[in-house]
Design a protein around this motif. Sequence first.
Motif, short mmCIF file in Angstrom:
data_model
loop_
_atom_site.label_atom_id
_atom_site.label_comp_id
_atom_site.label_asym_id
_atom_site.label_seq_id
_atom_site.Cartn_x
_atom_site.Cartn_y
_atom_site.Cartn_z
N LEU A 62 -7.45 -5.77 0.75
CA LEU A 62 -6.63 -6.92 0.36
C LEU A 62 -6.25 -7.79 1.55
N SER A 63 -6.00 -7.17 2.70
CA SER A 63 -5.61 -7.94 3.88
C SER A 63 -6.75 -8.80 4.41
N SER A 112 4.53 -1.75 -3.05
CA SER A 112 4.44 -2.52 -1.81
C SER A 112 3.21 -3.43 -1.82
N LEU A 113 2.08 -2.92 -2.28
CA LEU A 113 0.87 -3.73 -2.37
C LEU A 113 1.06 -4.86 -3.38
N ARG A 131 3.06 -7.71 -1.85
CA ARG A 131 2.39 -8.51 -0.81
C ARG A 131 1.11 -9.20 -1.29
N TYR A 132 0.46 -8.66 -2.32
CA TYR A 132 -0.84 -9.22 -2.70
C TYR A 132 -0.92 -9.64 -4.17
N LEU A 143 -6.94 0.18 0.16
CA LEU A 143 -6.53 -1.02 -0.55
C LEU A 143 -5.91 -2.04 0.39
N GLU A 144 -5.11 -1.58 1.33
CA GLU A 144 -4.51 -2.47 2.33
C GLU A 144 -5.60 -3.17 3.14
N ASP A 145 -6.60 -2.40 3.58
CA ASP A 145 -7.69 -2.99 4.37
C ASP A 145 -8.44 -4.05 3.57
N ALA A 172 3.72 3.03 -2.70
CA ALA A 172 2.66 2.28 -2.04
C ALA A 172 2.13 1.18 -2.94
N PRO A 225 -4.36 4.13 -0.66
CA PRO A 225 -3.49 3.01 -0.29
C PRO A 225 -3.93 2.30 0.99
N ALA A 226 -4.37 3.06 2.00
CA ALA A 226 -4.84 2.45 3.24
C ALA A 226 -6.10 1.64 3.00
#
Length: 319
Positions: free
Chosen positions: A112-113, A137-138, A141-142, A108-110, A134, A105-106
């Motif tokens: 996608l952001s 949430s992704l 936001r994405y 993927l956050e990095d 998670a 998840p971290a």
Amino acid sequence: MSVLAPTAPPPLDPAKFRDPWVTAKGEARATVALGGLRSLWVNTGTLCNIACSNCYIESSPRNDSLVYITAAELRPFLDEIARDGLPVEEIGFTGGEPFLNRDLPAMLEDVLSRGHRALVLTNAMKPMRNHAAALLSLRDRYGEALTLRVSLDHYGAVLHDLERQEGSFAIALDGLRWLAREGFRVHVAGRAAFGGEGEAAMRDGFAGLFAEQGIPIDAADPVALMLFPEMDAAADVPEITTACWGILGKSPDSMMCASSRMLVKRRGAAAPAVLACTLLPHDPQFELGGTLAEAARPVALNHPHCARFCVLGGAACSR
């Protein structure tokens, strides 16, 4: 419908695929230059919650020959992409089962952001569902920048379970239904020749499954439903020479290694390494360096997978 596999091709000629630059017949071996890095793959580790009988990467609950990559280890490569203006559009995560890696998840956050698309290859079983919060949430936001590609070897439970394990089809299908119901962008990966059926029959079978289950995937779309050839490195295939491009009417620019690379971390290694492609994670000749810049050099097509999977696609490289 038969559950028997198609007749196996003859075994690989041991004289082939030995010299990276010259074929067994003494002809110049084809190479592929990196035209532009558009896809970066991350192998999250070879550990998997199941052991499939024909896994080309030999993933299992006990195989950690490729260990978990962490979010901290991925970030320097994301920084390199940004610093050097590399044309990366999508970053894919494969395994093993990527959701066993707690840093997914971290990561993927990095990804996608920073404005990249993200693709996760998953069996959609319990490890994925453990990350439901998670993932939601992704998604919020994405949106469609995140795609999950679920592995279903066949549209029927019998053959899928024969490959993976009894009961796995029902669990994977439940995970796929959950993804569709929650509005994720979902694709499916199957096997083109599994059970001896032709591609048209496979797509028709998957179309029926998707309609029955209310899964919004167009089975005629070769991206939304990817049907991969069998991955037998010991089966005989022609070596690809420089003359083959003209004979086959294909361009080296269309090969996977012309636009993608993969990160792996080998057990005992201090840092991840960059490989030529996703199909050859264990062959040291395809390890290209420790940075994306180092890995930008040409790749010699010195493996049966280069021929069968990437170049031939059913064609024959002969005059």
